[in-house]
Scaffold this active site. Structure first.
Site, PDB file in Angstrom:
ATOM      1  N   HIS A   1       0.742  -1.299   0.085  1.00 55.06           N
ATOM      2  CA  HIS A   1       0.012   0.065   0.051  1.00 55.06           C
ATOM      3  C   HIS A   1       0.882   1.418   0.087  1.00 55.06           C
ATOM      4  O   HIS A   1       0.781   2.046   0.870  1.00 55.06           O
ATOM      5  CB  HIS A   1      -0.971   0.036   1.186  1.00 55.06           C
ATOM      6  CG  HIS A   1      -2.351   0.192   0.862  1.00 55.06           C
ATOM      7  ND1 HIS A   1      -2.958  -0.790   0.095  1.00 55.06           N
ATOM      8  CD2 HIS A   1      -3.159   1.204   1.130  1.00 55.06           C
ATOM      9  CE1 HIS A   1      -4.540  -0.360   0.090  1.00 55.06           C
ATOM     10  NE2 HIS A   1      -4.537   0.763   0.752  1.00 55.06           N
TER      11      HIS A   1
ATOM     12  N   ASP B   1      -3.521   7.136  -1.714  1.00 53.52           N
ATOM     13  CA  ASP B   1      -4.572   6.713  -2.196  1.00 53.52           C
ATOM     14  C   ASP B   1      -4.504   6.260  -3.832  1.00 53.52           C
ATOM     15  O   ASP B   1      -3.252   6.337  -4.099  1.00 53.52           O
ATOM     16  CB  ASP B   1      -5.703   7.966  -2.737  1.00 53.52           C
ATOM     17  CG  ASP B   1      -7.031   7.557  -2.714  1.00 53.52           C
ATOM     18  OD1 ASP B   1      -7.309   6.168  -2.603  1.00 53.52           O
ATOM     19  OD2 ASP B   1      -7.789   8.414  -3.184  1.00 53.52           O
ATOM     20  N   GLY B   2      -5.278   5.187  -4.141  1.00 48.52           N
ATOM     21  CA  GLY B   2      -5.060   4.684  -5.614  1.00 48.52           C
ATOM     22  C   GLY B   2      -4.071   3.498  -5.587  1.00 48.52           C
ATOM     23  O   GLY B   2      -3.976   2.928  -6.665  1.00 48.52           O
ATOM     24  N   ASN B   3      -4.071   2.823  -4.431  1.00 50.77           N
ATOM     25  CA  ASN B   3      -3.349   1.533  -4.547  1.00 50.77           C
ATOM     26  C   ASN B   3      -4.045   0.454  -5.260  1.00 50.77           C
ATOM     27  O   ASN B   3      -3.432  -0.102  -5.895  1.00 50.77           O
ATOM     28  CB  ASN B   3      -3.014   1.313  -2.915  1.00 50.77           C
ATOM     29  CG  ASN B   3      -2.350   2.042  -2.023  1.00 50.77           C
ATOM     30  OD1 ASN B   3      -1.002   2.140  -2.375  1.00 50.77           O
ATOM     31  ND2 ASN B   3      -2.679   2.984  -1.343  1.00 50.77           N
TER      32      ASN B   3
END
Ligand SMILES: Nc1ncnc2c1ncn2[C@@H]1O[C@H](COP(=O)(O)OP(=O)(O)OP(=O)(O)O)[C@@H](O)[C@H]1O
Length: 293
Positions: free
Chosen positions: A222, A226-228
Site C-alpha cells: 500500500h 490513495d489509488g493503491n
C-alpha cells in the site's frame, strides 16, 4: 479517501462507506472497532512490531525500521511457497456526461471550500446513485491531482500524488490487515521491484501466478495515500497483457470479498483464492470474446 485529513471534506460527503480507508496517527482517534477487535489488532501489531519497540533505544533501530524487514519477515510477501468492486456499470459515455455536468460547477471553489456539498448524484445522472457518486469522486480526485498543488491550501498530505505515503493507513474491511509502517515503504518497494525482475528473468512463476502476486504485494505494501487498488490492478493488467493474457476486471467481486481474499493472501500466506479469482476472470473474458466472434 482521507478521513483524517479532510474530515468534513467534499470527498467524504456522499462517499460509499466501503470506500473509506481510515488513516491513523497516534494523536487521532479514528477507529470504529469494537473492544475485542481493537484488542486483537493491538496484539497482532505488537507481535509484528515488538522487535522494533524492543530495540527502539538501541543503536540501529532507525535502520531496522527503514529496512522494511519487520513487516516483510512477518508476512513474507515476496517468498515463493507454493470491483464488483471494479464493476461499476457506468460506461465511458456515462462518465463523460457526468464530467460535463460537473464542469458546469466552479470546481476550484468546490474543492477549495470543503463545506460546500458536492453536486448530488441525481443532478449528474439517472444511473444508480452509488455508482454515480463513485465516478463523480474519482473525476474530482483526478481534477485535484492534476491541478497545481499551490492552487489549493490543503494540508501537505493531500499533495502526495506520485509519492510514497508518509502516514499510516488501515484497511476498511478487514481490521486485522497490517500495512507496513510508512518508513518501511521505500525499502519494500525496492524489494517488490527486485522480486518482479527476478521472477521475470528466471521465468520461475507462471504469468497468472506472477500477475496475482504482483497485485497482492502492491496492495499489501500500500505504497500510496490513495489509488493503491487502481495502481495494483493496472500493473497486474500490464503483466497479463505482456504475457498474452487479457487484462481482467473483477466484475463479480464486492470490495469486501476482494479484501477478504487479499487478507487471506497476507495473513494466511495463502494466495489460492486470489489465483482462483484471477483464473476465473481470465477464462470468463476469453469465453465472452470467443462467443462474440
Ligand atoms: N485487506 C486488504 N489487504 C490488502 N489490500 C487490500 C485489503 N483490502 C482492500 N485492499 C486493496 O486496497 C484497495 C483500496 O486502496 P486505495 O483506496 O488506496 O485504492 P483505490 O485505487 O483508491 O481504490 P479502488 O480500488 O476502490 O479504486 C482495494 O482496491 C484493494 O485492492
Amino acid at each position: 479517501m482521507l478521513r483524517r485529513i479532510i474530515p468534513s471534506s467534499a470527498f467524504a460527503y456522499g462517499t460509499r462507506g466501503s470506500q473509506f480507508r481510515l488513516l491513523f496517527s497516534s494523536s487521532v482517534k479514528f477507529q470504529e472497532l469494537s473492544a475485542r477487535q481493537e484488542r486483537e489488532r493491538q496484539e497482532l501489531l505488537e507481535k509484528i512490531y515488538l522487535p522494533l519497540y524492543g530495540t527502539r533505544k538501541m543503536p540501529g533501530w532507525i535502520e531496522l525500521l527503514e529496512s522494511g524487514k519487520l513487516w516483510e519477515d512477518y508476512f513474507h510477501p515476496f517468498r515463493w511457497t507454493s470491483r464488483d468492486y471494479e464493476g461499476n456499470t457506468l460506461t465511458v459515455h456515462d462518465t463523460q456526461a457526468i464530467w460535463e455536468k460537473l464542469k458546469k460547477n466552479n470546481l476550484d471553489i468546490l474543492l477549495e471550500n470543503r463545506k460546500l456539498p458536492l453536486p448530488g448524484p441525481r443532478s449528474l445522472s439517472d444511473k444508480p446513485e452509488n455508482e454515480v457518486i463513485e465516478i463523480r469522486n474519482h473525476l474530482l480526485s483526478n481534477y485535484l491531482v492534476n491541478t497545481p498543488k499551490e492552487k489549493f491550501e490543503w494540508e501537505d498530505e493531500i499533495c502526495y500524488a506520485g509519492e510514497f505515503r508518509k502516514i499510516g493507513v488501515m484497511a476498511s474491511h478487514v481490521h486485522l490487515t497490517v500495512y507496513p509502517y510508512p518508513q518501511e515503504v521505500p525499502a519494500l518497494m525496492k524489494r517488490f521491484i527486485e522480486f518482479c525482475d527476478e521472477s521475470i528473468k528466471n521465468d520461475s512463476l507462471h504469468p497468472l501466478i506472477l500477475a496475482s502476486r504482483v497485485f497482492s504485494s502492491l496492495n499489501h505494501v500500500h505504497p500510496f495515500v490513495d489509488g493503491n487498488g487502481r495502481v495494483a490492478r493496472s500493473v497486474m493488467a500490464l503483466y497479463l497483457i505482456r504475457n498474452g493474457y487479457p487484462p481482467i476486471v473483477f466484475q463479480q467481486m464486492t470490495s469486501g470479498s476482494m479484501a477478504a481474499c487479499l487478507y487471506t493472501a497476507q495473513a494466511g500466506n495463502d494466495l489460492t483464492f486470489l489465483y482462483n479469482v484471477v483464473l476465473q476472470n481470465v477464462i470468463s473474458i476469453l469465453m465472452r470474446y470467443r462467443y462474440q466472434q
